[in-house]
Design an enzyme around this catalytic site. Structure first.
Site, PDB file in Angstrom:
ATOM      1  N   LYS A  56       0.824  -1.196   0.000  1.00  0.00           N
ATOM      2  CA  LYS A  56       0.000   0.000   0.000  1.00  0.00           C
ATOM      3  C   LYS A  56       0.862   1.251   0.000  1.00  0.00           C
ATOM      4  CE  LYS A  56      -3.112  -2.407   3.165  1.00  0.00           C
ATOM      5  NZ  LYS A  56      -3.577  -2.449   4.558  1.00  0.00           N
ATOM      6  N   GLY A  57       2.132   1.064   0.333  1.00  0.00           N
ATOM      7  CA  GLY A  57       2.998   2.218   0.612  1.00  0.00           C
ATOM      8  C   GLY A  57       3.136   3.216  -0.508  1.00  0.00           C
ATOM      9  N   GLU A 112       7.801   2.226  -6.413  1.00  0.00           N
ATOM     10  CA  GLU A 112       7.969   1.694  -5.049  1.00  0.00           C
ATOM     11  C   GLU A 112       8.080   2.832  -4.046  1.00  0.00           C
ATOM     12  OE1 GLU A 112       7.980  -0.597  -2.949  1.00  0.00           O
ATOM     13  OE2 GLU A 112       8.897  -2.458  -3.603  1.00  0.00           O
ATOM     14  N   ASP A 113       7.626   2.581  -2.835  1.00  0.00           N
ATOM     15  CA  ASP A 113       7.796   3.583  -1.779  1.00  0.00           C
ATOM     16  C   ASP A 113       9.235   3.632  -1.290  1.00  0.00           C
ATOM     17  OD1 ASP A 113       7.638   1.035  -0.659  1.00  0.00           O
ATOM     18  OD2 ASP A 113       6.106   1.524   0.811  1.00  0.00           O
ATOM     19  N   ASP A 116      14.818  -1.087   0.722  1.00  0.00           N
ATOM     20  CA  ASP A 116      15.637  -1.256   1.914  1.00  0.00           C
ATOM     21  C   ASP A 116      16.729  -2.275   1.576  1.00  0.00           C
ATOM     22  OD1 ASP A 116      16.319  -1.147   4.622  1.00  0.00           O
ATOM     23  OD2 ASP A 116      14.745  -2.507   5.255  1.00  0.00           O
ATOM     24  N   LYS A 144      17.537   3.173   0.972  1.00  0.00           N
ATOM     25  CA  LYS A 144      18.493   3.176   2.092  1.00  0.00           C
ATOM     26  C   LYS A 144      19.725   2.411   1.618  1.00  0.00           C
ATOM     27  CE  LYS A 144      14.951   2.665   5.662  1.00  0.00           C
ATOM     28  NZ  LYS A 144      14.431   1.712   6.654  1.00  0.00           N
ATOM     29  N   PHE A 165      14.104   3.847  10.406  1.00  0.00           N
ATOM     30  CA  PHE A 165      12.753   3.433  10.039  1.00  0.00           C
ATOM     31  C   PHE A 165      11.896   4.686   9.903  1.00  0.00           C
ATOM     32  CE2 PHE A 165       8.503   1.776  10.418  1.00  0.00           C
ATOM     33  CZ  PHE A 165       8.580   0.614   9.672  1.00  0.00           C
ATOM     34  N   VAL A 166      11.319   4.860   8.720  1.00  0.00           N
ATOM     35  CA  VAL A 166      10.558   6.082   8.467  1.00  0.00           C
ATOM     36  C   VAL A 166       9.077   5.784   8.215  1.00  0.00           C
ATOM     37  CG1 VAL A 166      12.517   7.436   7.615  1.00  0.00           C
ATOM     38  CG2 VAL A 166      11.213   6.021   6.012  1.00  0.00           C
ATOM     39  N   ASP A 172       3.964   3.074   6.643  1.00  0.00           N
ATOM     40  CA  ASP A 172       3.275   2.853   7.922  1.00  0.00           C
ATOM     41  C   ASP A 172       4.188   2.299   8.997  1.00  0.00           C
ATOM     42  OD1 ASP A 172       3.611   0.238   6.752  1.00  0.00           O
ATOM     43  OD2 ASP A 172       2.146  -0.494   8.195  1.00  0.00           O
ATOM     44  N   ARG A 178       0.285   6.397   7.735  1.00  0.00           N
ATOM     45  CA  ARG A 178       0.413   6.520   6.276  1.00  0.00           C
ATOM     46  C   ARG A 178      -0.038   7.893   5.801  1.00  0.00           C
ATOM     47  NH1 ARG A 178       1.347   1.386   4.079  1.00  0.00           N
ATOM     48  NH2 ARG A 178       0.336  -0.350   5.127  1.00  0.00           N
TER      49      ARG A 178
HETATM   50  P1  5GP Z   1      13.216  -4.782   1.374  1.00  0.00           P
HETATM   51  O1  5GP Z   1      12.770  -6.070   0.800  1.00  0.00           O
HETATM   52  O2  5GP Z   1      13.828  -3.828   0.378  1.00  0.00           O
HETATM   53  O3  5GP Z   1      14.149  -4.995   2.560  1.00  0.00           O
HETATM   54  O4  5GP Z   1      11.946  -4.126   2.047  1.00  0.00           O
HETATM   55  C1  5GP Z   1      11.116  -3.311   1.337  1.00  0.00           C
HETATM   56  C2  5GP Z   1       9.820  -3.096   2.088  1.00  0.00           C
HETATM   57  O5  5GP Z   1      10.028  -3.020   3.511  1.00  0.00           O
HETATM   58  C3  5GP Z   1       9.233  -1.770   1.687  1.00  0.00           C
HETATM   59  O6  5GP Z   1       8.430  -1.891   0.531  1.00  0.00           O
HETATM   60  C4  5GP Z   1       8.469  -1.390   2.932  1.00  0.00           C
HETATM   61  O7  5GP Z   1       7.205  -2.011   2.907  1.00  0.00           O
HETATM   62  C5  5GP Z   1       9.270  -1.972   4.059  1.00  0.00           C
HETATM   63  N1  5GP Z   1      10.204  -0.973   4.635  1.00  0.00           N
HETATM   64  C6  5GP Z   1      11.540  -0.930   4.521  1.00  0.00           C
HETATM   65  N2  5GP Z   1      12.057   0.128   5.186  1.00  0.00           N
HETATM   66  C7  5GP Z   1      10.997   0.772   5.726  1.00  0.00           C
HETATM   67  C8  5GP Z   1      10.871   1.978   6.534  1.00  0.00           C
HETATM   68  O8  5GP Z   1      11.834   2.673   6.887  1.00  0.00           O
HETATM   69  N3  5GP Z   1       9.612   2.323   6.884  1.00  0.00           N
HETATM   70  C9  5GP Z   1       8.512   1.599   6.526  1.00  0.00           C
HETATM   71  N4  5GP Z   1       7.332   2.053   6.942  1.00  0.00           N
HETATM   72  N5  5GP Z   1       8.590   0.474   5.776  1.00  0.00           N
HETATM   73  C10 5GP Z   1       9.816   0.067   5.376  1.00  0.00           C
END
Ligand code: 5GP
Length: 191
Positions: A56-57, A112-113, A116, A144, A165-166, A172, A178
């Site tokens: 949803k992000g 993508e939002d 990470d 990040k 963590f944002v 969210d 959100r």
């Molecule tokens: P990845 O697979 O790249 O480690 O994780 C990506 C997903 O983790 C993002 O789409 C998001 O849903 C969640 N995520 C990663 N970092 C953050 C953050 O700082 N804040 C929030 N709210 N979600 C995050």
């Protein structure tokens, strides 16, 4: 920081997790999205990109971005759940909602939002590439870089942020926050 606004937007919390320092304010978000939209409009001139918003992000980001595009475009959505704990993903991803239509031959831009570790996006790209799009690119509002486990080709990046963590602007914490119109660090506060 507009503490009154963030408190009420987040739900009048007096203790527990709440918005902390602002990482990207609303004006910087709007300005950067205009710049990204200009770059995308020029790169996709003469084509009709299909924006794939990741729920949803990315809802706020994809809706603001597509309104700023100067090329005709379409939008579809996917929802994925990544197995792992609250703050780190495992790279094993389940599709909760798939695209409504095939993407074969389409110019697909995944919106993508936040990226990470990159594991979720890597899985998503593999899945989409197997469907034969004409092109496949990524536009991520936030990344990040310190946390990246996989090198991914992210064509458009809004902001590189530190390993915090944002929340806000679609992001969210336990489904809350959100609706904040800016991006802030999550502040843990006892009470
Ligand atoms: P990845 O697979 O790249 O480690 O994780 C990506 C997903 O983790 C993002 O789409 C998001 O849903 C969640 N995520 C990663 N970092 C953050 C953050 O700082 N804040 C929030 N709210 N979600 C995050």
């Amino acid at each position: 920081m507009r503490a009154g606004l963030s408190d009420s937007a987040g739900g009048e919390r007096t203790h527990g997790p709440r918005p902390g320092s602002v990482v990207v304010d609303a004006q910087a978000l709007a300005e950067r999205i205009r710049q990204l939209a200009a770059a995308i409009s020029s790169d996709y001139a003469g084509r009709v990109p299909l924006l794939v918003g990741v729920l949803k992000g990315a809802v706020f980001f994809v809706s603001d971005l597509m309104r700023a595009l100067e090329v005709p475009c379409e939008v579809d959505f996917m929802a994925v759940a990544s197995y792992g704990d609250a703050t780190s993903s495992s790279g094993v991803v389940r599709i909760l909602k798939d695209l409504d239509r095939p993407i074969e031959g389409r110019d697909v831009l995944v919106v993508e939002d936040i990226v990470d570790s990159g594991l979720t996006l890597s899985y998503l790209l593999r899945t989409l590439r197997a469907r034969g799009p004409a092109s496949l690119e990524v536009c991520a509002l936030l990344t990040k870089p310190e946390r990246r486990k996989i090198d991914l080709p992210i064509r458009y990046v809004g902001f590189e942020i530190p390993d915090r963590f944002v929340i806000g602007y679609g992001l969210d914490f336990a489904e809350r926050f959100r609706n904040l119109p800016f991006i802030a660090e999550l502040e843990e506060r006892g009470g």
